[in-house]
Design an enzyme around this catalytic site. Structure first.
Site, short mmCIF file in Angstrom:
data_model
loop_
_atom_site.label_atom_id
_atom_site.label_comp_id
_atom_site.label_asym_id
_atom_site.label_seq_id
_atom_site.Cartn_x
_atom_site.Cartn_y
_atom_site.Cartn_z
N CYS A 1 35.04 45.46 1.77
CA CYS A 1 34.93 44.55 0.63
C CYS A 1 35.04 43.10 1.05
CB CYS A 1 36.00 44.85 -0.42
SG CYS A 1 35.72 46.40 -1.27
N HIS A 2 36.14 42.78 1.78
CA HIS A 2 36.36 41.39 2.16
C HIS A 2 36.69 41.24 3.64
CE1 HIS A 2 37.28 41.79 -2.17
NE2 HIS A 2 36.46 40.77 -2.24
N GLY A 3 36.46 42.33 4.40
CA GLY A 3 36.58 42.21 5.85
C GLY A 3 37.99 42.18 6.40
N HIS B 1 44.62 44.11 0.13
CA HIS B 1 44.04 42.87 -0.41
C HIS B 1 43.72 43.06 -1.89
CE1 HIS B 1 40.42 39.94 -0.66
NE2 HIS B 1 41.55 39.29 -0.92
#
Lengths: 269, 185, 428
Positions: free
Chosen positions: B149-151, B125
């Site tokens: 960080c963003h799952g 990502h």
């Protein structure tokens, strides 16, 4: 105001200089050593001049001389094993060559100082751990790193070649104070006449794989050529690119001149 | 006094001769400027010494089944994971059509060494390092890796299953130089 | 600017009109270096060097910014980071050699630019401010070049920094504290290297700013010319563009040819072998010499060997060296002759050429060891240098009888092309 003041200031400087002239002896202190120092002898290499190339066979021989003779005392810190691909070795040969060296490392299990096999990305390992060790092992004289030596000495490659081939017995008329002391060796190409390095090369000291006869002169030339390469691996490329740029600019300059004449054709000046 | 025509002799009706010379000179200058820009841009690419650090050897003999280690290659984290049978079976059970970036576990491991999953530890990502390689870390919903960080959730073959990451964790070029040593790069 | 016949800027395209209303940069360029700036029609090739100096500065700034991406200002790694640029960075050798020789090219063109100003009286009214700003640029260039030479942290870098900051220790009482403040230590060290790098990066932009002022000040009276006669009417001038842009384009080509020959074929010719040895605070090179562009001033420094009055020789040398540059600030008032161009100043012309020879002699002496005959030659050279500006010039400008001068630039141009005044317009 400026002119009278300037005149006075000028007079001050001029007086100081005139007094300096009259108080400076016109004769130099005689320096006997000067008369014994010789100018370096010219050595011709393939990498000289405006159409240079690398004589790879010679560079390989030179590296052999470095490895078998010089590297006992002199480091080559700026050169990595990967760089010697320039000398015509294959990637595999470089890997094998690097493996032949032990480079400083850390034991991954204990953290103790250790060595490991060299990798192409490693640099040539130095013969001494630090300057103190180098000094202690060499009669208080640190053997200089050789990576840049042909650029770092007045006279360049000629100086290195002359020094390597210039060892001789001191001349009979050499004053006593210029005679080599203990641990020093007479060489008229060295600015101080006596240097700590003993004559490093002797006939047949290395055995060249290509059958070239390993005379002192030949080995000195070869190692000098190698050290020209280590000092500037981009030398040949630099001159080649230079010609392309030069000719391009030459055409541009001629065109710019014609354009200038063309634009000014109607203007008297 | 000289007249304007006297000073500006040699030209009729204001039309310049040989205008192409001017165009040629300016064009040459343009080409030259572009040619100079190239090295000035190229200097920002990785230098020779950076490129030379491209291989890393890893000793995998100490990694027990079910364990993973974090090491580095080109200064990026690399996960080396010794998969257990159950994890391999889980990965094989997922139909490819369910995957965002369809790849089988066989495509992501070496033949005969299916239990060794070697991937970069860089979330596809935005480049964070996912959790799950060390003991006790969150392995995410699919038992592989989880990027905090963003799952993003990765499965046991380090394939993206949930979250914003677009592709699976990258498998770097590597080979087994022996049963216990892997050379990456 | 101040010429009523200057072509006015008239944007045609709606976008250019819009731009002109919001931020008239195109107008500024048009009036500064475009068709809107009338320039004497008779400039010779010596008027190329201003533009070339600007080009040299741009080359230095661009290559310098690139080098700073790879250079590390720390005494432990500075030397090796330069070699890293030379060996490993893509095209790094080219960029570094271009920067190194670009400094020399910058000084070559600036020296020619200065001597052109001296020969044609460009420093005189109404252009005193142009000259003063030029001297400021020259001083800033010297500071920048000196600090740049320290950055590779070779032997000459270190010992150059040691010697130059040593000048300040000649100042009575505060000298040593000032030197320590400059160095941030007792010898050049990490603190010195870091501050020099910071200032070396900053000063070129200051130079750029002063250059803009230099050009601004120039555009008020307009350019001088080889006759030294001020522009009288339109036919004395041509628009800067295309006439002088074309001429400068050709000049730039010649400049780049020399630059390229130096950079690619003999990049170390103007350098010193000792700077390829890493800095060593315990061993001085046998022969410390500054870069070539400082040599005349270095010779003046070394020429003072006598403690005269209450000032010792070292302080005399330092004062004289700074004075040799500082006196240039007073030049417009030292020379009171109303005639600008040496073409019409038979006496001054002789002394001008003696000055050129003198500066070359000083440069040669600056390179030599402190031995005879170099010491006495540099002393004689320094005497002439100061005498020229402070004694000879004021006197010559009083007693000289200038040659007959034409009434205008146009008349001079016509006379050049038609020696026989009766004949009509010569074919150009």
């Amino acid at each position: 105001m400026v002119r009278p003041l300037g005149f006075l200031v000028g007079l001050g400087f001029i007086t100081a200089l005139v007094l300096a002239i009259f108080t400076t002896p016109l004769k130099n202190e005689p320096n006997v050593a000067y008369s014994f120092v010789k100018h370096p002898r010219h050595v011709k290499l393939a990498s000289d001049g405006l159409v240079p190339h690398w004589d790879k066979a010679q560079l390989q021989r030179g590296m052999q001389v470095y490895k078998e003779v010089c590297s006992a005392c002199h480091s080559l810190n700026l050169v990595a094993f990967r760089n010697i691909q320039d000398l015509g070795y294959t990637e595999g040969q470089v890997k094998t060559f690097a493996k032949g060296f032990q480079v400083p490392s850390v034991n991954p299990d204990t953290g103790e100082v250790a060595t490991r096999d060299g990798l192409p990305s490693d640099h040539f390992p130095a013969p001494y751990a630090n300057d103190v060790a180098a000094r202690a092992a060499n009669n208080n004289a640190i053997p200089p790193d050789l990576s840049l030596i042909t650029k770092a000495r007045e006279g360049g490659k000629d100086y290195i070649y002359s020094l390597l081939t210039g060892y001789q017995n001191p001349p009979a008329n050499l004053p006593a104070e210029l005679k080599p002391g203990t641990g020093l060796h007479y060489n008229p190409y060295f600015p101080n006449l006596n240097l700590a390095m003993a004559k490093p090369l002797a006939d047949g000291q290395v055995t060249y794989a290509d059958g070239t006869k390993a005379s002192v002169d030949q080995m000195a030339k070869d190692v000098t050529a190698f050290l020209v390469w280590t000092a500037e691996p981009k030398l040949v490329k630099r001159v080649q690119v230079g010609w392309a740029v030069f000719f391009f600019l030459l055409i541009f300059t001629v065109l710019a001149y014609l354009s200038y004449r063309n634009i000014w054709a109607d203007k008297m000046h | 006094m000289a007249s304007e025509s006297e000073l500006n002799a040699g030209i009729e009706d204001g039309v310049r001769r040989r205008d192409f010379i001017n165009i040629a000179a300016v064009s040459f200058a343009g080409v030259g400027a572009v040619a100079v820009v190239l090295p000035l841009v190229n200097q920002m690419n990785p230098s020779a010494d950076v490129l030379a650090l491209s291989t890393t050897e890893i000793d995998i003999s100490a990694i027990q089944p079910g364990q993973a280690i974090k090491t580095s290659w080109r200064k990026q984290p690399v996960f080396v994971r010794n998969l257990v049978e159950k994890e391999i079976a889980e990965a094989k059970a997922v139909p490819l059509s369910d995957l965002r970036d369809p790849q089988t576990i066989d495509e992501r491991t070496k033949p005969g060494k299916e239990n060794w999953l070697i991937t970069l530890g860089v979330c596809t990502h935005l480049g964070c390092v996912p959790l799950g390689a060390a003991e006790g870390e969150n392995k995410g919903d699919f038992g592989g890796y989880f990027c905090p960080c963003h799952g993003s959730h990765y499965d046991t073959a380090a394939r993206i299953r949930k979250g914003p990451a677009p592709t699976n964790l990258v498998v770097p070029p590597y080979e087994f130089t022996s049963d216990t040593v892997v050379t990456i790069g | 600017m101040s010429f009523p016949w200057a072509k006015p800027y008239e944007p045609k395209h709606p976008l250019m009109k819009w731009m002109d209303e919001k931020l008239p940069i195109p107008r500024l360029v048009y009036n500064a270096t475009g068709p809107g700036y009338p320039v004497p029609r008779n400039l010779n090739y010596f008027w190329n060097f201003g533009v070339l100096a600007g080009a040299a500065l741009m080359i230095q700034i661009i290559t310098g910014i690139v080098l700073a991406m790879h250079y590390a200002a720390n005494t432990g790694v500075a030397f090796n980071s330069v070699e890293h640029i030379m060996r490993d960075v893509n095209a790094g050798w080219f960029i570094r050699y271009a920067h190194m020789n670009g400094a020399s090219m910058f000084f070559i063109v600036v020296y020619l630019h200065i001597f052109r100003g001296l020969y044609y009286g460009s420093y005189k009214a109404p252009r005193e401010m142009v000259w003063l700003l030029g001297v400021v640029i020259f001083l800033l260039m010297m500071a920048t070049a000196f600090m740049g030479y320290v950055l590779p942290w070779g032997q000459m870098s270190f010992w150059g920094a040691q010697v130059i900051t040593g000048f300040f220790s000649a100042i009575p009482l505060v000298g040593e504290p000032v030197r320590q403040w400059l160095l941030g230590g007792f010898v050049p060290d990490n603190a010195t290297l870091n501050r020099f790098f910071s200032l070396h990066y900053l000063l070129p932009f200051v130079i750029l700013g002063v250059i803009i002022l230099h050009i601004w000040a120039l555009h008020i009276p307009g350019s001088n010319n080889p006759t030294g006669i001020e522009v009288k009417d339109e036919q004395d001038t041509v628009p800067f563009h295309p006439y002088y842009t074309a001429k400068d384009g050709f000049g730039l080509g010649v400049f780049l040819l020399v630059f390229v020959a130096l950079t690619f074929f003999s990049p170390n010719m103007l350098g010193h072998a000792d700077n390829y040895i890493p800095a060593n605070s315990l061993s001085t090179p046998a022969h410390i010499v500054p870069e070539w562009y400082f040599l005349p001033f270095y010779a003046i420094l070394k020429a003072f060997t006598f403690n005269f009055l209450w000032i010792d020789a070292k302080l005399w040398g330092v004062i004289a060296m700074f004075a040799s540059i500082a006196l240039l600030f007073f030049l417009p008032w030292l020379d009171s002759s109303p005639v600008k161009s040496s073409t019409y100043r038979p006496l001054y012309r002789i002394f001008f050429w003696v000055l050129v020879a003198d500066v070359l002699l000083l440069g040669w002496c600056g390179m030599q060891p402190a031995e005879q005959p170099w010491v006495i030659l540099s002393q004689l050279g320094a005497i002439y240098y100061f005498a020229h500006f402070l004694v000879i010039l004021p006197i010559v400008s009083r007693i000289e009888r200038p040659l007959p001068m034409p009434n205008s630039i146009t008349e001079a141009v016509l006379a050049k092309h038609a020696p026989d005044a009766a004949s009509g317009p010569a074919a150009a």
